[in-house]
Write a protein that holds these residues in place. Structure first.
Motif, short mmCIF file in Angstrom:
data_model
loop_
_atom_site.label_atom_id
_atom_site.label_comp_id
_atom_site.label_asym_id
_atom_site.label_seq_id
_atom_site.Cartn_x
_atom_site.Cartn_y
_atom_site.Cartn_z
N ARG A 180 -10.50 8.53 7.24
CA ARG A 180 -10.36 9.86 6.63
C ARG A 180 -8.90 10.22 6.42
O ARG A 180 -8.52 10.74 5.35
CB ARG A 180 -11.05 10.90 7.51
N GLN A 181 -8.07 9.96 7.40
CA GLN A 181 -6.66 10.29 7.26
C GLN A 181 -5.99 9.41 6.21
O GLN A 181 -5.13 9.86 5.46
CB GLN A 181 -5.95 10.13 8.61
N ALA A 182 -6.40 8.14 6.15
CA ALA A 182 -5.84 7.24 5.14
C ALA A 182 -6.23 7.71 3.74
O ALA A 182 -5.41 7.65 2.81
CB ALA A 182 -6.34 5.81 5.38
N PHE A 183 -7.46 8.18 3.57
CA PHE A 183 -7.89 8.68 2.27
C PHE A 183 -7.07 9.90 1.86
O PHE A 183 -6.60 10.00 0.72
CB PHE A 183 -9.37 9.03 2.32
N ARG A 184 -6.87 10.82 2.78
CA ARG A 184 -6.09 12.02 2.45
C ARG A 184 -4.66 11.65 2.06
O ARG A 184 -4.12 12.15 1.07
CB ARG A 184 -6.08 12.97 3.65
N SER A 185 -4.04 10.77 2.84
CA SER A 185 -2.66 10.38 2.54
C SER A 185 -2.58 9.62 1.22
O SER A 185 -1.61 9.76 0.47
CB SER A 185 -2.10 9.53 3.68
N ILE B 265 0.86 -1.18 0.00
CA ILE B 265 0.00 0.00 0.00
C ILE B 265 0.90 1.23 0.00
O ILE B 265 2.04 1.19 0.49
CB ILE B 265 -0.95 -0.03 1.22
N SER B 266 0.40 2.33 -0.54
CA SER B 266 1.25 3.48 -0.84
C SER B 266 1.74 4.23 0.38
O SER B 266 2.83 4.80 0.36
CB SER B 266 0.50 4.44 -1.76
N CYS B 267 0.97 4.30 1.47
CA CYS B 267 1.34 5.17 2.59
C CYS B 267 1.05 4.49 3.91
O CYS B 267 0.27 3.55 4.00
CB CYS B 267 0.61 6.51 2.51
#
Length: 799
Positions: free
Chosen positions: A688-693, A441-443
Motif C-alpha cells: 500500500r505504501q509503495a503504491f501511494r509513493s 524504480i521511481s521511489c
C-alpha cells in the motif's frame, strides 16, 4: 366539471402487461431465486403456475437447471460474491481454485496499444560499432598522450588498459600541456573519470620523478600538501572514483587519496586529513562543512578542482555549496612551494584549474560553468574546441552508446508485475547469458516492496569460516538488502541473488550492498532508484530494466548507461503503458532504433515453463498450465501472499482467504481482509505504501514530458494490481506529511522538512546529509496533481 381539453396518450404495445411481483418472508436466497424465476418466465412467456407467496426451493422455472452445473474445479463458484470471468482463456488456474478465491481477469478491459507491432524488423547488415570503446593501439596509446613511462606501463600491465578512449585521447594531452579550465562532455561509459585523473596523477608524480623515471632527491609524500579536490554528487560515486584512483596510484605508493562524504564520522575524516592527503574526493555538503570547521584542511597548494556529474549536483541543490567552495578556494593565496620547500611552480599548474564533467549542456550546467570556469576549453569525444566557438552555446544531448540494444515493452497496468517476473525468468533461463541486471524504480518505498516480494522466503545460510569476506555477500550490513531471489530462477541458474539500494538506507548498508552486487559471482539483480543511475561502473551489467520511466530524458540516458560501457554490449528495456506513454520514445535520443514489444511475447517466453515459487510454496500444480493460466496463477499467488496471515496470528480473527467461518462463526470476505490491521502482514502494508509513493512520483515528471505521463489518464485500480492489491489504497494525497513524523526504522531516515514547511520527496535524490533533496517545482506539481486527483475521487475509485 368542464373538460380542459388535455389528452394523455400512452403507447402500451401489443404484449400483455407484466405485473411486478414482490416476495416477503422466508430466506433471502429463496426470495432471490423466486424473483429470478418470475423474471425469466416473463421473458419466455406466461408460466402455467403462478408463483406462491411463500417460495420454496422447488419453485424454480422448468427451463432453469435445479443445480448450478459443476465444473472440474468444485470450489470455483463457492464464493457467490466473486463474478465468473467471461473469457475462457483467462480461467483461474486449478491450484488457485482450491482456496475459494479467484483473481480478476488480467487479459480483459485493458487499453489497446497505439504502436503497430506488425512492421517487419530491419535486420542490420553488420553489428553496430561501439561508440565508447577504447581506440586501437595503432591509433593511440597512453604513452603517446604524454603520460610518463611508469604510469603508461602500469596501465598496460596491471590494469590491462592498452589504449585510451576518444575522450581520454582528447583530454589527457590538453590537461598535461595547458593550465586552462576544461569542460568535458561525453556519453556515459566513455571513461571520463580516467580522462581527468591521469593528467593529475602524472603531474603530481613529476614532483618526485625525473622524465626518465629516476627518483628525485626530494620525494613528495602524503604530508606534502593537498593538490587536487574532486567533487561528486553521491557517496557511491565518490567511493567509486576513490577505487579507480587507488588502482592508478599503486604505481606511486607515496601518494595518498581519501574521501570525505556524508554519513560517516567527521572525527575520523579529520584524523585522515590531519595525517595528510594529496587528492581529496568529497561530496559538496561535507567538503563545505570541513572548509568551515576543519582548520588543518589547507587549500593553499590546491591546483585542481574537478566537478564530476555537474548537472546532477545542480539538480540536487548543491549550487550554494559549490559557489561557497569555489569562492573559498580562490580566496586562499596560491602557494608556489609547500611547507617542506618543494618547488611547485613549473611542474604543477601556475593557476587553479577547474574541470567540469557532464554528459549534457543544460541551463543549470551552463550556470555552474559561469560559477566555476574561466576561459574554459570545451572537450568532447570527437573534437576539442574553445568556449568562444560557434558551437559553445549549442545544447548537446548525447545518446546512448551505439552498441546498446534498446527496446520497450507496452504492457497494461494490471500485467506489469507478472510481465516483470516473466522477463526476469527468461533473462536467466540460460547460463552465462546475463550475469547482472539492474531494475530502476521511481521511489524507495516501491524498491523495498518489490525486494521483499521477489526474494525467497528461505533465509541465507550463515557464512562458513572457509568463505572469503570479499566473496561472501552474507555480511551483517546486508542482512536486509541482499537475499536469494525466487520466481526468476531456472535449472540453468538455480541461484540468483537479489539486492536493493536507495538513498534512505544507512551509508554502511549502501556501501556493503553495492560492493556485494559488484563482487557477486552468481547471477545478480539490483533493484534501485536513480541513486545508481549516475557514474557507477559495475562490471558485467548486461541488462538494464526501467520498470518505471525516468523523470526526465537525461536521467533515462544515464540509467541505460550502466550497461554497454567501454565498448561492451548491453541491453536496455523500458516498460510503458498503452496510450499516451507510447509517444515517449519519440523524444528519446538514440543512435539505434528502439524496438517495441508487446507484453504477450514476453509472457509466452517467460511463462512457457512453471514458475519457481518461494521455498514455502509448491510449484507442482502449475506444470501443466498454459502461459495465460500461469499468469493468472502468478497474480493470484501474489495477492494471496499479501492477504495471508502471518504465523502466530490470532485464530479468532478473520480467516485467511477461504471464505469459511472463523472460530466465532463469522465469515470474512477478501474485501474485509483488505481493511484488516496492516500490522498483521507487513508485506500488505509495504504494498500500500509503495503504491501511494509510486502515484506521487508519477506526478513529478518534468513539464515537457507530462503530455506522455498524465496522471489523469492513469487507471489507479489497474495500477493497484501491479502491486498485488485487490483494492486501491486511499490517502494518496496526504500521506507524506504524516510519514515525516514517524520514527525511522533501522537503516532508514526521516523526511526532511524545509524552513518553509515543505516536505521533501523520497523518490530518491541523495544529498550530503543523507536526506532526499527537495525539488520545489516537482513538489508544487505533485501537490497540484494530487489535489486534482482527490477532487475526482469517484472517477479513480479512491477511498
Amino acid at each position: 366539471m368542464a373538460d380542459d381539453g388535455m389528452l394523455l396518450n400512452f403507447e402500451l404495445g401489443d404484449g400483455p402487461l407484466k405485473s411486478q411481483v414482490k416476495f416477503k418472508g422466508g430466506r433471502w436466497r429463496d426470495r432471490l431465486k423466486a424473483q429470478r424465476s418470475v423474471k425469466q418466465s416473463q421473458q419466455n412467456g406466461p408460466s402455467s403456475t403462478p408463483p406462491r407467496r411463500g417460495p420454496t426451493a422447488s419453485d424454480h422455472d422448468s427451463s432453469r437447471p435445479a443445480k448450478r452445473p459443476r465444473t472440474d474445479d468444485g470450489d470455483y463458484y463457492k464464493n457467490p460474491k466473486i463474478p465468473k470471468t467471461a473469457d475462457a482463456s483467462t480461467k483461474a488456474p486449478s491450484h488457485a481454485m482450491r482456496t475459494g478465491q479467484i483473481s480478476s481477469s488480467l487479459f480483459t478491459s485493458n487499453p489497446a496499444p497505439v504502436t503497430s507491432f506488425d512492421q517487419p524488423s530491419v535486420e542490420e547488415v553488420e553489428p553496430a560499432k561501439p561508440s565508447n570503446a577504447p581506440l586501437s593501439e595503432e591509433a593511440a596509446n597512453f604513452r603517446s598522450l604524454g603520460l610518463s613511462l611508469r604510469l603508461a606501463q602500469h596501465l598496460a600491465t596491471k590494469l590491462e588498459m592498452k589504449a585510451p578512449t576518444a575522450i581520454q585521447k582528447n583530454t589527457v594531452p590538453q590537461l598535461i600541456a595547458e593550465d586552462s579550465d576544461a569542460f568535458l562532455q561525453a556519453e556515459t561509459g566513455s571513461g571520463k573519470t580516467l580522462a581527468y585523473l591521469l593528467p593529475i596523477v602524472h603531474r603530481i608524480m613529476a614532483l618526485s620523478l625525473n622524465e626518465d623515471g629516476t627518483p628525485k632527491d626530494i620525494k613528495v609524500h602524503r604530508d606534502s600538501g593537498l593538490f587536487a579536490i574532486i567533487l561528486a554528487p553521491t557517496r557511491e560515486l565518490c567511493k567509486q572514483i576513490a577505487v579507480v584512483l587507488e588502482k592508478v596510484l599503486r604505481c606511486a605508493p607515496w601518494l595518498v587519496c581519501t574521501t570525505v562524504i556524508g554519513g560517516e564520522s567527521k572525527k575520523s575524516e579529520k584524523a585522515r586529513i590531519r595525517k595528510g592527503v594529496n587528492i581529496l574526493i568529497a561530496t559538496p555538503g561535507r567538503l563545505a562543512d570541513h572548509l568551515d570547521n576543519t582548520k588543518v584542511l589547507n587549500v593553499g597548494t590546491v591546483r585542481w578542482l574537478v566537478l564530476d556529474e555537474g548537472d546532477r549536483m545542480m539538480e540536487m541543490g548543491f549550487e550554494d555549496d559549490i559557489r561557497a567552495i569555489v569562492g573559498k578556494i580562490r580566496a586562499d593565496k596560491l602557494l608556489k612551494q609547500n611547507a617542506e620547500g618543494v618547488l611547485l611552480e613549473g611542474i604543477l599548474p601556475s593557476r587553479r584549474v577547474t574541470v567540469l564533467c557532464s554528459a549534457t549542456m543544460k541551463m543549470n550546467v551552463q550556470r555552474l560553468g559561469e560559477i566555476s570556469l574561466e576561459d574554459a576549453v570545451h572537450i568532447t569525444a570527437s573534437k576539442s574546441e574553445t568556449d568562444n566557438d560557434a558551437e559553445a552555446g549549442h545544447e548537446a544531448v548525447f545518446a546512448a552508446p551505439s552498441q546498446l540494444k534498446q527496446s520497450t515493452i507496452i504492457v497494461p497496468a494490471k500485467l506489469r508485475l507478472v510481465t516483470l517476473v516473466a522477463l526476469l525468468k527468461s533473462t536467466f533461463a540460460r547460463r552465462g547469458s546475463v550475469m547482472k541486471a539492474i531494475i530502476f524504480i521511481s521511489c524507495a518505498d516501491s524498491v523495498d516492496f518489490h525486494f521483499e516480494l521477489l526474494k525467497d522466503t528461505k533465509a541465507l545460510e550463515p557464512p562458513t569460516p572457509e568463505s572469503s569476506p570479499t566473496e561472501d555477500s552474507r555480511r551483517p550490513e546486508t542482512a536486509s538488502t541482499v537475499g536469494p531471489a525466487a520466481y526468476m530462477t531456472s535449472p540453468a541458474n538455480p541461484k540468483v541473488m537479489l539486492h536493493k539500494l536507495h538513498g534512505s538506507l544507512a551509508q554502511p548498508v549502501r556501501s556493503s550492498t553495492l560492493s556485494s552486487f559488484a563482487s557477486c559471482k552468481d547471477p545478480a539483480v539490483l533493484i534501485t532508484t536513480d541513486i545508481s543511475s549516475r557514474g557507477l561502473d559495475v562490471p558485467a551489467v548486461d541488462l538494464v530494466i526501467e520498470y518505471d520511466p525516468a523523470f526526465a530524458v537525461p536521467d533515462h540516458v544515464h540509467r541505460i548507461g550502466r550497461t554497454a560501457r567501454a565498448g561492451r554490449p548491453g541491453k536496455a528495456v523500458l516498460f510503458l503503458l498503452p496510450g499516451s506513454e507510447e509517444g515517449y520514445t519519440s523524444i528519446l535520443p538514440t543512435s539505434t532504433p528502439i524496438t517495441p514489444q508487446l507484453y504477450e511475447s514476453i509472457l509466452q517466453k517467460g511463462l512457457a515453463t512453471a514458475v519457481n515459487l518461494p521455498s514455502t510454496h509448491t510449484t507442482s500444480e502449475t506444470e501443466k498450465q498454459t502461459w495465460t493460466s500461469r499468469a493468472e496463477a502468478l497474480q493470484l499467488h501474489f495477492e494471496q501472499r499479501l492477504l495471508a496471515r502471518p504465523a502466530g496470528a490470532n485464530a479468532d480473527e478473520d480467516t485467511e482467504d477461504t471464505g469459511k467461518p472463523n472460530a466465532k462463526g463469522k465469515a470474512k470476505s477478501w474485501k474485509s481482509q483488505q481493511k484488516a490491521n496492516p500490522k498483521d502482514n507487513p508485506l500488505l502494508d509495504a504494498a500500500r505504501q509503495a503504491f501511494r509513493s509510486h502515484i506521487r512520483a508519477y506526478a513529478t515528471h518534468v513539464r515537457e514530458e507530462r503530455v506522455y505521463f498524465d496522471i489523469t489518464q492513469l487507471h489507479l485500480g489497474h495500477m493497484a494490481k501491479a502491486f498485488g492489491l485487490r483494492e486501491t489504497p486511499g490517502g494518496i494525497g496526504g500521506g507524506v506529511a504524516r510519514r515525516a513524523h514517524k520514527a525511522p526504522a533501522a537503516g532508514e531516515k526521516m523526511s526532511k522538512i524545509s524552513s518553509s514547511g515543505k516536505v521533501s520527496k523520497r523518490y530518491d535524490d541523495d544529498d550530503d546529509d543523507g536526506v532526499g533533496a527537495v525539488d520545489e517545482d516537482a513538489a508544487r506539481r505533485m501537490r497540484e496533481k494530487m489535489k486534482m486527483v482527490m477532487n475526482t475521487a469517484s472517477e479513480f475509485n479512491i477511498g
